[in-house]
Write a protein that holds these residues in place. Structure first.
Motif, mmCIF file in Angstrom:
data_model
loop_
_atom_site.group_PDB
_atom_site.id
_atom_site.type_symbol
_atom_site.label_atom_id
_atom_site.label_comp_id
_atom_site.label_asym_id
_atom_site.label_seq_id
_atom_site.Cartn_x
_atom_site.Cartn_y
_atom_site.Cartn_z
ATOM 1 N N THR A 194 59.551 40.883 26.045
ATOM 2 C CA THR A 194 58.880 40.729 27.337
ATOM 3 C C THR A 194 59.401 41.716 28.378
ATOM 4 O O THR A 194 58.823 41.806 29.460
ATOM 5 C CB THR A 194 59.069 39.300 27.874
ATOM 6 O OG1 THR A 194 60.473 39.002 27.966
ATOM 7 C CG2 THR A 194 58.395 38.280 26.969
ATOM 8 N N ASP A 195 60.441 42.449 28.076
ATOM 9 C CA ASP A 195 61.006 43.413 29.015
ATOM 10 C C ASP A 195 60.297 44.758 28.858
ATOM 11 O O ASP A 195 60.448 45.423 27.822
ATOM 12 C CB ASP A 195 62.507 43.576 28.763
ATOM 13 C CG ASP A 195 63.161 44.550 29.735
ATOM 14 O OD1 ASP A 195 62.469 45.064 30.642
ATOM 15 O OD2 ASP A 195 64.378 44.794 29.594
ATOM 16 N N PRO A 196 59.521 45.213 29.870
ATOM 17 C CA PRO A 196 58.811 46.494 29.741
ATOM 18 C C PRO A 196 59.730 47.703 29.614
ATOM 19 O O PRO A 196 59.287 48.764 29.157
ATOM 20 C CB PRO A 196 57.994 46.576 31.039
ATOM 21 C CG PRO A 196 57.886 45.161 31.519
ATOM 22 C CD PRO A 196 59.179 44.514 31.109
ATOM 23 N N ASP A 197 60.997 47.550 30.000
ATOM 24 C CA ASP A 197 61.925 48.678 29.922
ATOM 25 C C ASP A 197 62.617 48.726 28.563
ATOM 26 O O ASP A 197 63.828 48.898 28.468
ATOM 27 C CB ASP A 197 62.943 48.599 31.061
ATOM 28 C CG ASP A 197 63.716 49.904 31.231
ATOM 29 O OD1 ASP A 197 63.170 50.956 30.856
ATOM 30 O OD2 ASP A 197 64.852 49.860 31.727
ATOM 31 N N THR A 198 61.833 48.539 27.506
ATOM 32 C CA THR A 198 62.323 48.632 26.133
ATOM 33 C C THR A 198 61.276 49.370 25.311
ATOM 34 O O THR A 198 60.076 49.316 25.619
ATOM 35 C CB THR A 198 62.568 47.235 25.517
ATOM 36 O OG1 THR A 198 61.358 46.463 25.622
ATOM 37 C CG2 THR A 198 63.692 46.499 26.231
ATOM 38 N N PRO A 199 61.688 50.077 24.252
ATOM 39 C CA PRO A 199 60.728 50.913 23.527
ATOM 40 C C PRO A 199 59.672 50.142 22.744
ATOM 41 O O PRO A 199 58.620 50.704 22.436
ATOM 42 C CB PRO A 199 61.616 51.741 22.590
ATOM 43 C CG PRO A 199 62.896 50.994 22.475
ATOM 44 C CD PRO A 199 63.081 50.296 23.784
ATOM 45 N N ARG A 200 59.903 48.876 22.412
ATOM 46 C CA ARG A 200 58.931 48.136 21.607
ATOM 47 C C ARG A 200 58.120 47.143 22.443
ATOM 48 O O ARG A 200 57.426 46.281 21.906
ATOM 49 C CB ARG A 200 59.635 47.411 20.457
ATOM 50 C CG ARG A 200 60.261 48.379 19.445
ATOM 51 C CD ARG A 200 60.820 47.661 18.225
ATOM 52 N NE ARG A 200 59.781 47.011 17.437
ATOM 53 C CZ ARG A 200 59.034 47.639 16.522
ATOM 54 N NH1 ARG A 200 59.198 48.929 16.300
ATOM 55 N NH2 ARG A 200 58.120 46.988 15.844
ATOM 56 N N HIS A 226 51.468 65.259 29.630
ATOM 57 C CA HIS A 226 52.258 64.549 30.633
ATOM 58 C C HIS A 226 53.656 64.218 30.112
ATOM 59 O O HIS A 226 53.837 63.895 28.931
ATOM 60 C CB HIS A 226 51.540 63.264 31.043
ATOM 61 C CG HIS A 226 51.994 62.712 32.355
ATOM 62 N ND1 HIS A 226 53.185 62.035 32.505
ATOM 63 C CD2 HIS A 226 51.425 62.749 33.587
ATOM 64 C CE1 HIS A 226 53.311 61.659 33.765
ATOM 65 N NE2 HIS A 226 52.250 62.080 34.448
ATOM 66 N N ALA A 227 54.622 64.287 31.010
ATOM 67 C CA ALA A 227 56.015 64.016 30.629
ATOM 68 C C ALA A 227 56.206 62.595 30.118
ATOM 69 O O ALA A 227 57.137 62.327 29.343
ATOM 70 C CB ALA A 227 56.930 64.278 31.820
ATOM 71 N N ASP A 228 55.339 61.653 30.534
ATOM 72 C CA ASP A 228 55.478 60.262 30.108
ATOM 73 C C ASP A 228 54.802 59.974 28.775
ATOM 74 O O ASP A 228 54.906 58.860 28.258
ATOM 75 C CB ASP A 228 54.899 59.324 31.170
ATOM 76 C CG ASP A 228 55.759 59.265 32.425
ATOM 77 O OD1 ASP A 228 56.963 59.526 32.317
ATOM 78 O OD2 ASP A 228 55.211 58.975 33.509
ATOM 79 N N LEU A 229 54.096 60.950 28.229
ATOM 80 C CA LEU A 229 53.431 60.734 26.947
ATOM 81 C C LEU A 229 54.480 60.511 25.861
ATOM 82 O O LEU A 229 55.389 61.312 25.684
ATOM 83 C CB LEU A 229 52.570 61.946 26.600
ATOM 84 C CG LEU A 229 51.704 61.839 25.345
ATOM 85 C CD1 LEU A 229 50.658 60.750 25.507
ATOM 86 C CD2 LEU A 229 51.036 63.179 25.050
ATOM 87 N N ARG A 284 58.570 54.802 26.917
ATOM 88 C CA ARG A 284 58.137 53.536 27.509
ATOM 89 C C ARG A 284 56.615 53.468 27.491
ATOM 90 O O ARG A 284 55.936 54.392 27.926
ATOM 91 C CB ARG A 284 58.656 53.402 28.953
ATOM 92 C CG ARG A 284 60.179 53.311 29.040
ATOM 93 C CD ARG A 284 60.694 52.037 28.392
ATOM 94 N NE ARG A 284 62.139 51.903 28.465
ATOM 95 C CZ ARG A 284 62.988 52.287 27.520
ATOM 96 N NH1 ARG A 284 62.509 52.849 26.390
ATOM 97 N NH2 ARG A 284 64.274 52.111 27.650
ATOM 98 N N GLU A 285 56.110 52.366 27.007
ATOM 99 C CA GLU A 285 54.670 52.208 26.843
ATOM 100 C C GLU A 285 53.939 52.103 28.179
ATOM 101 O O GLU A 285 52.877 52.696 28.368
ATOM 102 C CB GLU A 285 54.412 50.955 25.995
ATOM 103 C CG GLU A 285 52.968 50.735 25.624
ATOM 104 C CD GLU A 285 52.592 51.376 24.299
ATOM 105 O OE1 GLU A 285 51.534 51.030 23.771
ATOM 106 O OE2 GLU A 285 53.343 52.226 23.809
ATOM 107 N N TRP A 286 54.484 51.342 29.125
ATOM 108 C CA TRP A 286 53.750 51.027 30.344
ATOM 109 C C TRP A 286 53.445 52.262 31.177
ATOM 110 O O TRP A 286 52.418 52.312 31.860
ATOM 111 C CB TRP A 286 54.509 49.989 31.177
ATOM 112 C CG TRP A 286 55.762 50.488 31.851
ATOM 113 C CD1 TRP A 286 57.023 50.481 31.349
ATOM 114 C CD2 TRP A 286 55.855 51.065 33.161
ATOM 115 N NE1 TRP A 286 57.909 51.020 32.251
ATOM 116 C CE2 TRP A 286 57.220 51.381 33.373
ATOM 117 C CE3 TRP A 286 54.930 51.341 34.172
ATOM 118 C CZ2 TRP A 286 57.676 51.963 34.560
ATOM 119 C CZ3 TRP A 286 55.376 51.914 35.349
ATOM 120 C CH2 TRP A 286 56.735 52.220 35.545
ATOM 121 N N THR A 287 54.300 53.283 31.122
ATOM 122 C CA THR A 287 54.072 54.481 31.931
ATOM 123 C C THR A 287 52.867 55.274 31.436
ATOM 124 O O THR A 287 52.356 56.146 32.160
ATOM 125 C CB THR A 287 55.310 55.398 31.916
ATOM 126 O OG1 THR A 287 55.590 55.814 30.570
ATOM 127 C CG2 THR A 287 56.533 54.677 32.466
#
Length: 290
Positions: A139-145, A216-219, A228-231
């Motif tokens: 549930t933590d968005p700051d994780t890779p999965r 994009h750098a966030d890709l 990170r997925e959310w970005t």
């Protein structure tokens, strides 16, 4: 699927095409520009995602139109569509994303508006999800999965919006657009497979040609350490207008909304003819109308 009308219903391509003449102007223009971007070229370069080209060309995409990014009735109708989509897509085609077109706001809106509206819609869906968050997704968005989940399924909601000036692969001239792709449709082409690695190389090369700027750098890729997925849901152009951290704070608590709002058709309680005393004011607080 294909109930009467064009807004707040799940539509296949043939049905959408049949109903466009009777659709509102904003939806006709939304779909026209979407289809042109998928099947056309920019400076001789095709759209970067050839999966997107294929599903639009072959008629495998499913569609929905949402009348507002803030109105609870519209968002509950979208919730019902998404529930129906998750049940229907496995039998519709091997790869069948859901493209959602949102009615545009009045006047010109900047980048911050679209980030705010995207995350409000995703938060609304999370709170009114009839199913719990999957046990195997953090549930933590700051994780890779981590990734957005709904209806018990991990989803990748790719968004496009009008504020992009150069990054035309993410440009939607009419308004906000979200394409929901279940994680299951990426089976066999994830980053840890040979086919997935080849697909990413091709898409990123084509992205550079189509956009005329570097990817994009966030890709990134789901599950890869540091990504990170959310970005990636709505790429930032202006740091000052985009969120520094994921605006969504998911929890495993379930249900989060009253039982009557988790039932299909709950949007009717917020219809114009409904008793205002029956409305939950917390659903509309904070953002105002589009």
């Amino acid at each position: 699927m294909n109930e009467p009308g064009t807004e707040g219903v799940l539509l296949d391509q043939a049905t959408l095409h049949d109903r466009l003449d009777d659709a509102p102007d904003w939806l006709r223009e939304h779909y026209r520009t979407f289809r042109e971007s998928m099947l056309g070229e920019r400076d001789g370069s095709p759209f970067p995602c050839y999966f997107g080209i294929e599903v639009e060309r072959e008629g495998d995409l499913l569609y929905a139109a949402c009348e507002s990014t803030t109105d609870p009735a519209a968002l509950l109708r979208l919730r019902d569509v998404l529930v129906e989509y998750l049940d229907a897509y496995p039998d519709h085609a091997d790869r069948a994303p859901l493209a959602v077109f949102f009615k545009p706001p009045e006047g010109d809106r900047g980048e911050a508006h679209y980030h705010e509206r995207l995350w409000h819609a995703l938060e609304f869906l999370h709170v009114h999800d009839p199913e719990p968050w999957p046990d195997d997704i953090p549930t933590d968005p700051d994780t890779p999965r981590w990734e957005f989940c709904f209806g018990g399924e991990p989803l990748f909601p790719t968004s496009r919006a009008p504020f992009y000036e150069e990054r035309k692969s993410r440009y939607s001239p009419v308004g906000l657009e979200i394409t929901f792709q279940p994680r299951a449709v990426f089976e066999g082409i994830t980053a840890d497979t040979e086919a997935g690695e080849r697909a990413r190389e091709v898409i990123r090369d084509r992205m550079g040609d189509y956009d005329g700027v570097c990817p994009h750098a966030d890709l990134g890729d789901w599950g890869v350490e540091g990504d990170r997925e959310w970005t990636q849901y709505l790429f930032r152009e202006d740091d000052a207008a985009s969120p520094d951290a994921c605006p969504l704070d998911p929890t495993r608590d379930h249900p989060k909304a009253p039982a009557e709002l988790l039932e299909p058709g709950a949007w009717r309680a917020f219809d114009d003819d409904a008793d205002p005393g029956d409305r939950d004011a917390s659903l509309t607080a904070g953002l105002g109308d589009d």
